[in-house]
Design a protein around this motif. Structure first.
Motif, PDB file in Angstrom:
ATOM      1  N   ALA A 146       0.848  -1.189   0.000  1.00  0.00           N
ATOM      2  CA  ALA A 146       0.000   0.000   0.000  1.00  0.00           C
ATOM      3  C   ALA A 146       0.884   1.240   0.000  1.00  0.00           C
ATOM      4  N   THR A 147       0.488   2.225  -0.797  1.00  0.00           N
ATOM      5  CA  THR A 147       1.213   3.491  -0.864  1.00  0.00           C
ATOM      6  C   THR A 147       0.193   4.623  -0.825  1.00  0.00           C
ATOM      7  N   GLY A 148       0.471   5.630   0.000  1.00  0.00           N
ATOM      8  CA  GLY A 148      -0.434   6.774   0.110  1.00  0.00           C
ATOM      9  C   GLY A 148      -1.071   6.822   1.484  1.00  0.00           C
ATOM     10  N   GLU A 149      -2.336   7.220   1.517  1.00  0.00           N
ATOM     11  CA  GLU A 149      -3.070   7.347   2.773  1.00  0.00           C
ATOM     12  C   GLU A 149      -4.190   6.326   2.840  1.00  0.00           C
ATOM     13  N   ILE A 150      -4.358   5.729   4.015  1.00  0.00           N
ATOM     14  CA  ILE A 150      -5.470   4.804   4.237  1.00  0.00           C
ATOM     15  C   ILE A 150      -6.377   5.456   5.271  1.00  0.00           C
ATOM     16  N   ASP A 151      -7.599   5.758   4.844  1.00  0.00           N
ATOM     17  CA  ASP A 151      -8.567   6.400   5.732  1.00  0.00           C
ATOM     18  C   ASP A 151      -9.964   5.876   5.416  1.00  0.00           C
ATOM     19  N   MET A 152     -10.975   6.464   6.016  1.00  0.00           N
ATOM     20  CA  MET A 152     -12.329   5.947   5.843  1.00  0.00           C
ATOM     21  C   MET A 152     -12.817   6.015   4.404  1.00  0.00           C
ATOM     22  N   SER A 153     -12.215   6.874   3.583  1.00  0.00           N
ATOM     23  CA  SER A 153     -12.657   6.989   2.191  1.00  0.00           C
ATOM     24  C   SER A 153     -12.211   5.808   1.335  1.00  0.00           C
ATOM     25  N   ASN A 154     -11.177   5.092   1.757  1.00  0.00           N
ATOM     26  CA  ASN A 154     -10.674   3.988   0.934  1.00  0.00           C
ATOM     27  C   ASN A 154     -10.410   2.706   1.736  1.00  0.00           C
ATOM     28  N   ALA A 155     -10.847   2.679   3.000  1.00  0.00           N
ATOM     29  CA  ALA A 155     -10.630   1.495   3.831  1.00  0.00           C
ATOM     30  C   ALA A 155     -11.324   0.262   3.248  1.00  0.00           C
ATOM     31  N   GLY A 156     -12.478   0.449   2.623  1.00  0.00           N
ATOM     32  CA  GLY A 156     -13.171  -0.674   1.996  1.00  0.00           C
ATOM     33  C   GLY A 156     -12.374  -1.273   0.866  1.00  0.00           C
ATOM     34  N   GLU A 157     -11.787  -0.426   0.053  1.00  0.00           N
ATOM     35  CA  GLU A 157     -10.933  -0.879  -1.051  1.00  0.00           C
ATOM     36  C   GLU A 157      -9.706  -1.623  -0.512  1.00  0.00           C
ATOM     37  N   PHE A 158      -9.106  -1.077   0.543  1.00  0.00           N
ATOM     38  CA  PHE A 158      -7.959  -1.714   1.185  1.00  0.00           C
ATOM     39  C   PHE A 158      -8.345  -3.087   1.738  1.00  0.00           C
ATOM     40  N   GLY A 159      -9.478  -3.147   2.423  1.00  0.00           N
ATOM     41  CA  GLY A 159      -9.951  -4.406   2.986  1.00  0.00           C
ATOM     42  C   GLY A 159     -10.250  -5.451   1.923  1.00  0.00           C
ATOM     43  N   VAL A 165       1.925 -10.709   3.788  1.00  0.00           N
ATOM     44  CA  VAL A 165       2.727  -9.562   4.204  1.00  0.00           C
ATOM     45  C   VAL A 165       2.017  -8.309   3.702  1.00  0.00           C
ATOM     46  N   VAL A 166       1.748  -7.383   4.616  1.00  0.00           N
ATOM     47  CA  VAL A 166       1.151  -6.105   4.246  1.00  0.00           C
ATOM     48  C   VAL A 166       2.262  -5.066   4.375  1.00  0.00           C
ATOM     49  N   ASP A 167       2.729  -4.592   3.227  1.00  0.00           N
ATOM     50  CA  ASP A 167       3.822  -3.617   3.199  1.00  0.00           C
ATOM     51  C   ASP A 167       3.230  -2.217   3.271  1.00  0.00           C
ATOM     52  N   LEU A 168       3.379  -1.595   4.422  1.00  0.00           N
ATOM     53  CA  LEU A 168       2.854  -0.250   4.658  1.00  0.00           C
ATOM     54  C   LEU A 168       3.953   0.808   4.623  1.00  0.00           C
ATOM     55  N   THR A 169       5.140   0.441   4.158  1.00  0.00           N
ATOM     56  CA  THR A 169       6.258   1.389   4.216  1.00  0.00           C
ATOM     57  C   THR A 169       6.012   2.648   3.387  1.00  0.00           C
ATOM     58  N   GLY A 170       5.114   2.588   2.430  1.00  0.00           N
ATOM     59  CA  GLY A 170       4.789   3.759   1.615  1.00  0.00           C
ATOM     60  C   GLY A 170       3.540   4.486   2.087  1.00  0.00           C
ATOM     61  N   VAL A 171       3.007   4.087   3.242  1.00  0.00           N
ATOM     62  CA  VAL A 171       1.795   4.718   3.778  1.00  0.00           C
ATOM     63  C   VAL A 171       2.193   5.916   4.632  1.00  0.00           C
ATOM     64  N   THR A 172       1.587   7.057   4.345  1.00  0.00           N
ATOM     65  CA  THR A 172       1.914   8.289   5.063  1.00  0.00           C
ATOM     66  C   THR A 172       0.863   8.663   6.101  1.00  0.00           C
ATOM     67  N   TYR A 173      -0.293   7.981   6.072  1.00  0.00           N
ATOM     68  CA  TYR A 173      -1.368   8.269   7.020  1.00  0.00           C
ATOM     69  C   TYR A 173      -2.226   7.029   7.150  1.00  0.00           C
ATOM     70  N   LEU A 174      -2.562   6.666   8.383  1.00  0.00           N
ATOM     71  CA  LEU A 174      -3.392   5.493   8.651  1.00  0.00           C
ATOM     72  C   LEU A 174      -4.353   5.868   9.771  1.00  0.00           C
ATOM     73  N   ASP A 175      -5.649   5.965   9.447  1.00  0.00           N
ATOM     74  CA  ASP A 175      -6.600   6.338  10.486  1.00  0.00           C
ATOM     75  C   ASP A 175      -7.271   5.109  11.086  1.00  0.00           C
TER      76      ASP A 175
END
Length: 100
Positions: A21-34, A48-58
C-alpha cells in the motif's frame, strides 16, 4: 487534500503473498484496502502487508487490519511513522510487525 491510495499485489521473494500500500489509508478507501487484503488472504498462507509507503493510517485502516489479524496470519512492514499507532492500538499484539 488526501494522497491517493495505491495497492499492488504479488509474491515476495519467499513466496508469501504481499499487498503493498502506498499513500493514505482512511475511511474513504478502507473498503478498497480491505477488499484487496481479503483477496490475498483467500489465496491462503501468511500475507505480508507492506505499509512502508503509507503516510497516514486512520482508525478505519486500523480496523481493517485488526479484523483480519485476529483470524489470519498477517505480517506488517511499516515505516517508523506508523510504529506508535500500531503499538498503541494494540495491533502489534495481533500481528507480526516489522518497522523499517
Amino acid at each position: 487534500m488526501t494522497t491517493a491510495l495505491t495497492l499492488v499485489t504479488g509474491a515476495g521473494d519467499d513466496g508469501k503473498r504481499v499487498l503493498t500500500a502506498t499513500g493514505e489509508i482512511d475511511m474513504s478507501n478502507a473498503g478498497e484496502f480491505g477488499a484487496a487484503l481479503d483477496r490475498e488472504l483467500a489465496a491462503g498462507g501468511p500475507v505480508v502487508v507492506d505499509l512502508t509507503g503509507v503516510t497516514y493510517l486512520d482508525s478505519a485502516g486500523i480496523a481493517v487490519l485488526f479484523d483480519r489479524a485476529t483470524v489470519h496470519d498477517l505480517r506488517l512492514t511499516a515505516p517508523r511513522l506508523l510504529d506508535r499507532v500500531l503499538r498503541v492500538s494494540g495491533l502489534a499484539r495481533c500481528a507480526e510487525v516489522t518497522i523499517r
